[in-house]
Motif scaffolding. Sequence first.
Motif, PDB file in Angstrom:
ATOM      1  N   GLY A 168       0.794  -1.224   0.000  1.00  0.00           N
ATOM      2  CA  GLY A 168       0.000   0.000   0.000  1.00  0.00           C
ATOM      3  C   GLY A 168       0.820   1.265   0.000  1.00  0.00           C
ATOM      4  O   GLY A 168       0.274   2.362   0.115  1.00  0.00           O
ATOM      5  N   ALA A 169       2.146   1.166  -0.132  1.00  0.00           N
ATOM      6  CA  ALA A 169       3.018   2.340  -0.042  1.00  0.00           C
ATOM      7  C   ALA A 169       3.544   2.728  -1.417  1.00  0.00           C
ATOM      8  O   ALA A 169       4.061   1.894  -2.166  1.00  0.00           O
ATOM      9  N   LYS A 170       3.430   4.004  -1.741  1.00  0.00           N
ATOM     10  CA  LYS A 170       3.993   4.517  -2.983  1.00  0.00           C
ATOM     11  C   LYS A 170       5.513   4.548  -2.855  1.00  0.00           C
ATOM     12  O   LYS A 170       6.055   5.114  -1.903  1.00  0.00           O
ATOM     13  N   THR A 190      13.396 -12.001  -1.338  1.00  0.00           N
ATOM     14  CA  THR A 190      12.181 -11.468  -0.710  1.00  0.00           C
ATOM     15  C   THR A 190      11.059 -11.365  -1.736  1.00  0.00           C
ATOM     16  O   THR A 190      11.282 -10.968  -2.881  1.00  0.00           O
ATOM     17  N   ARG A 191       9.831 -11.724  -1.304  1.00  0.00           N
ATOM     18  CA  ARG A 191       8.675 -11.655  -2.181  1.00  0.00           C
ATOM     19  C   ARG A 191       8.007 -10.292  -2.041  1.00  0.00           C
ATOM     20  O   ARG A 191       7.757  -9.812  -0.931  1.00  0.00           O
ATOM     21  N   TYR A 192       7.719  -9.663  -3.179  1.00  0.00           N
ATOM     22  CA  TYR A 192       7.102  -8.340  -3.210  1.00  0.00           C
ATOM     23  C   TYR A 192       5.830  -8.358  -4.047  1.00  0.00           C
ATOM     24  O   TYR A 192       5.690  -9.177  -4.959  1.00  0.00           O
ATOM     25  N   ALA A 193       4.933  -7.427  -3.741  1.00  0.00           N
ATOM     26  CA  ALA A 193       3.709  -7.244  -4.513  1.00  0.00           C
ATOM     27  C   ALA A 193       3.651  -5.796  -4.988  1.00  0.00           C
ATOM     28  O   ALA A 193       3.689  -4.860  -4.180  1.00  0.00           O
ATOM     29  N   PHE A 194       3.581  -5.602  -6.314  1.00  0.00           N
ATOM     30  CA  PHE A 194       3.594  -4.262  -6.900  1.00  0.00           C
ATOM     31  C   PHE A 194       2.296  -3.985  -7.660  1.00  0.00           C
ATOM     32  O   PHE A 194       1.726  -4.889  -8.287  1.00  0.00           O
ATOM     33  N   THR A 195       1.850  -2.737  -7.610  1.00  0.00           N
ATOM     34  CA  THR A 195       0.752  -2.267  -8.447  1.00  0.00           C
ATOM     35  C   THR A 195       1.147  -0.914  -9.027  1.00  0.00           C
ATOM     36  O   THR A 195       2.064  -0.248  -8.532  1.00  0.00           O
ATOM     37  N   VAL A 196       0.429  -0.508 -10.080  1.00  0.00           N
ATOM     38  CA  VAL A 196       0.690   0.766 -10.751  1.00  0.00           C
ATOM     39  C   VAL A 196      -0.622   1.540 -10.858  1.00  0.00           C
ATOM     40  O   VAL A 196      -1.675   0.955 -11.150  1.00  0.00           O
ATOM     41  N   ARG A 197      -0.564   2.852 -10.631  1.00  0.00           N
ATOM     42  CA  ARG A 197      -1.731   3.729 -10.784  1.00  0.00           C
ATOM     43  C   ARG A 197      -1.339   4.924 -11.646  1.00  0.00           C
ATOM     44  O   ARG A 197      -0.230   5.446 -11.528  1.00  0.00           O
ATOM     45  N   ALA A 198      -2.250   5.359 -12.500  1.00  0.00           N
ATOM     46  CA  ALA A 198      -2.013   6.516 -13.373  1.00  0.00           C
ATOM     47  C   ALA A 198      -2.597   7.768 -12.733  1.00  0.00           C
ATOM     48  O   ALA A 198      -3.633   7.714 -12.056  1.00  0.00           O
ATOM     49  N   ARG A 199      -1.934   8.900 -12.962  1.00  0.00           N
ATOM     50  CA  ARG A 199      -2.374  10.179 -12.406  1.00  0.00           C
ATOM     51  C   ARG A 199      -2.419  11.217 -13.527  1.00  0.00           C
ATOM     52  O   ARG A 199      -1.519  11.285 -14.365  1.00  0.00           O
ATOM     53  N   ASP A 200      -3.472  12.039 -13.554  1.00  0.00           N
ATOM     54  CA  ASP A 200      -3.531  13.103 -14.559  1.00  0.00           C
ATOM     55  C   ASP A 200      -3.088  14.433 -13.959  1.00  0.00           C
ATOM     56  O   ASP A 200      -2.744  14.520 -12.762  1.00  0.00           O
ATOM     57  N   ALA A 201      -3.093  15.486 -14.790  1.00  0.00           N
ATOM     58  CA  ALA A 201      -2.576  16.778 -14.340  1.00  0.00           C
ATOM     59  C   ALA A 201      -3.403  17.379 -13.217  1.00  0.00           C
ATOM     60  O   ALA A 201      -2.900  18.185 -12.429  1.00  0.00           O
TER      61      ALA A 201
END
Length: 323
Positions: A168-170, A190-201
Amino acid sequence: MRRVPVPVICGSVLLLAACAGGGQNAGGGGRLPPAPTGLTAVAGSATSVHVMWNRASGGPDVTVYEVYRGTTRVREVPGAEHMVDVTRLEPSTTYVFTVRARGADGTLGPASGEIRATTPAAAPADERAPSRPGRPSGRPVGSRAVQLAWARSTDDRGVASYDIYQGGAKIHSVGGGQTAAVVTGLRPGTRYAFTVRARDAAGNLSAASDVVRLTTASGSDDGRATAPTRFRATAHRADGAYYLDLSWVPPEADGVITEYQIDLDGQPATSLVWGGEVPRGTATYSFYVGRDAGITHRVRLRARLPDGTWGGFSAERTVTTGR
């Protein structure tokens, strides 16, 4: 006594002398925290910029990082962290950022190099978030890094940046034109879990992508999987002076690598920036190290990856002038 290389422009390559950290505390003898390196800045929206740097090492313990916009200190970050979002900025404006490390005794080290970022134009009355990034994927890159990729998001006003999350940390941010990143500074095995989020202006944030689960390799490669390979170093003499001749193969990356940092005898010596055509195969470069024979130098280098982070160092080579 080793001479420090001086700035020189050679063809389409710019070689910049680096300022080695260190020195004495003006108050009488304590070591200064070193200047943070690897500074990057990416506009996250029309009113924010994401600033990142490498943790300062090789000096006193750092308790706080001070982040400056121009000459104004805008944020303080605990020493265990190395990123921050600078907010309340103006749209369509270029800002200059630097970072300084502060030791446990309150001693403030020298400033990092400057980095510039330009915020995009404001998007009035924009309440529509970008679509979620699609088809995320990734692979471990040795024991301390992973490489992530995703499909481009869409937005009626355009995507300004992509934020990468670990749990949950950016943990990272790249510009809206990129669809890949290398995340460094991870732990081996180490096992990691990643997600990506898009942001507009306007700062609207998309839903998170599907989760990418990756496990770093066991052991420690000190980031070598993102390092230049086949690194070689020799010396030659010309016009009464000695030069080191370097050759290497750039690391695999999603994009073109145009900048390298060269360490000489354990200290940053120069930054090498290609301004013209960038070598795709073996790269070579020579630089001045002095006029004395019988001087032994240790040399290595690392690449600035396309997402702005520094890769691992190459193997270190030892070269003696006059042999």
